[in-house]
Design an enzyme around this catalytic site. Structure first.
Site, PDB file in Angstrom:
ATOM      1  N   GLU A  16      11.961 -86.626 -71.419  1.00 52.29           N
ATOM      2  CA  GLU A  16      11.452 -86.752 -72.785  1.00 52.29           C
ATOM      3  C   GLU A  16       9.937 -86.577 -72.817  1.00 52.29           C
ATOM      4  O   GLU A  16       9.261 -86.691 -71.802  1.00 52.29           O
ATOM      5  CB  GLU A  16      11.835 -88.103 -73.394  1.00 52.29           C
ATOM      6  CG  GLU A  16      11.698 -89.295 -72.492  1.00 52.29           C
ATOM      7  CD  GLU A  16      10.287 -89.631 -72.070  1.00 52.29           C
ATOM      8  OE1 GLU A  16       9.362 -89.490 -72.914  1.00 52.29           O
ATOM      9  OE2 GLU A  16      10.077 -90.026 -70.916  1.00 52.29           O
ATOM     10  N   GLY A  28       7.292 -89.905 -67.331  1.00 52.22           N
ATOM     11  CA  GLY A  28       8.323 -89.330 -68.189  1.00 52.22           C
ATOM     12  C   GLY A  28       8.587 -87.900 -67.778  1.00 52.22           C
ATOM     13  O   GLY A  28       8.485 -87.541 -66.605  1.00 52.22           O
ATOM     14  N   GLU A  29       8.962 -87.065 -68.743  1.00 57.50           N
ATOM     15  CA  GLU A  29       9.236 -85.638 -68.516  1.00 57.50           C
ATOM     16  C   GLU A  29      10.480 -85.395 -67.667  1.00 57.50           C
ATOM     17  O   GLU A  29      10.782 -84.258 -67.336  1.00 57.50           O
ATOM     18  CB  GLU A  29       8.045 -84.920 -67.855  1.00 57.50           C
ATOM     19  CG  GLU A  29       6.748 -84.978 -68.613  1.00 57.50           C
ATOM     20  CD  GLU A  29       5.613 -84.280 -67.884  1.00 57.50           C
ATOM     21  OE1 GLU A  29       5.851 -83.651 -66.817  1.00 57.50           O
ATOM     22  OE2 GLU A  29       4.474 -84.365 -68.363  1.00 57.50           O
ATOM     23  N   GLY A  30      11.170 -86.448 -67.239  1.00 57.02           N
ATOM     24  CA  GLY A  30      12.290 -86.274 -66.329  1.00 57.02           C
ATOM     25  C   GLY A  30      11.862 -86.176 -64.878  1.00 57.02           C
ATOM     26  O   GLY A  30      12.670 -85.801 -64.015  1.00 57.02           O
TER      27      GLY A  30
END
Length: 341
Positions: A165, A306-308
């Site tokens: 995300e 975040g960002e995976g």
């Protein structure tokens, strides 16, 4: 995956959750039987053995493989960011979407190093949801439609999905969702997110308190989601449900993705059995959420980007677990004496 023309869109979601399948016991037993014959002492690969079993149980494959892993990043904007809850402005959202596309973000490098696909889903980045301190983030129809949109991330034969995300202010929204679902005080769930100072942390706590006060006694997980959640959390919750229905194992990333998983958990405590939690975030609320759900993380690297990114790192380990199980020789194949020989 389409929904009926229901006057109550959440009923479609609830029906999907009720229809989620359990593990494939035949595939699981096949992996256990083969593992017992591999050229190693029983249990000597520890968590790798457990991951191979997990893959088999939830993919339905007795020889589990990971050949089409995907990191799906859902990006959006939040009105609550205007309350000074983040160290960065909302303009960063669109800029980061461009950075993902250009290959310049941390997640791009981790995906490249682990041979993982990456897709970014723009959830109206230029149009923030209303501030959850003042208004509902979504109405029922929009929330259900966003969940359905998240379900589409599985198109193309993906066999391992990693949740990611991006959205300035979304650790505030995630904290509010977890507070709404699991109770406690706002201070139990907030953290410094992108690095807010003490004044920013106080504003963050106040924003969560206002959202929870506005939520009132609402306990329905989908209502909590639509009132004080965000589009990326809705999309990821939908994706988790779709993955279960299509037998695709899931790696949950950090704090915000765990808030999405918590929505599914609150609907069905067994609803996350096809998920692994990739890492424990530096956000204190993440550890609390995992403990509340009785879950453990694979990694603890002190990450909070975040960002995976954590999920992509864990995907490399999951791939290794599958390759190790399938590629190792049995005692018979290798001509090695077993302990019973």
């Amino acid at each position: 995956m389409s929904f009926s023309e229901s006057a109550l869109p959440f009923e479609d979601i609830r029906n999907l959750v009720k229809s989620m399948p359990g593990p494939d016991e035949d595939a699981l037993q096949a992996v256990k039987a083969r593992d017992a014959q591999l050229t190693k002492p029983a249990g000597s690969l520890g968590k790798l053995e457990e991951l191979a079993e997990w893959l088999a149980a939830w993919s339905g494959k007795s020889s589990p493989k990971v050949t089409r892993p995907l990191v799906a990043i859902f990006a959006t904007s939040h009105g609550v960011a205007d309350k000074g809850v983040s160290a960065f402005p909302s303009s960063v959202n669109a800029q980061m979407v461009e950075n993902f596309a250009a290959g310049g973000a941390a997640i791009n490098q981790i995906c490249r190093s682990n041979d993982i696909g990456l897709k970014v889903f723009d959830l109206a980045v230029e149009i923030p949801t209303p501030s959850i301190t003042e208004e509902d983030a979504m109405d029922e129809a929009n929330c259900a439609a966003t969940m359905a949109y998240g379900m589409e991330a599985l198109a193309g034969g993906v066999d391992l999905i990693c949740l990611g995300e991006m959205g300035i202010g979304n650790t505030t929204v995630a904290a509010a969702v977890l507070n709404g679902l699991f109770g406690g005080q706002a201070a139990d769930w907030i953290g410094r997110g992108t690095g807010v100072d003490d004044a920013g942390l106080a504003r963050k706590r106040e924003a969560v308190e206002q959202a929870i006060a506005r939520l009132g006694n609402e306990k329905d997980p989908l209502e909590v989601l639509r009132k004080i959640g965000g589009r990326e959390i809705a999309a990821m919750a939908g994706l988790i449900v779709a993955a279960r229905l299509q037998r695709v194992p899931v790696l949950v990333d950090g704090f915000v993705t765990t808030a999405a998983a918590a929505v599914v958990y609150a609907m069905d405590p067994t609803g996350l059995d096809h998920c692994q939690f990739a890492h424990i975030s530096a956000e204190a609320g993440h550890r609390r959420a995992l403990e509340t759900m009785g879950k453990e993380a694979l990694l603890d690297f002190g990450m909070r980007l975040g960002e995976g990114t954590g999920a992509a790192l864990a995907a490399g380990i999951v791939k290794a677990a599958a390759e190790t199980h399938n590629g190792m020789a049995t005692f018979l194949q290798a001509g090695v004496s077993s302990k019973d020989a």
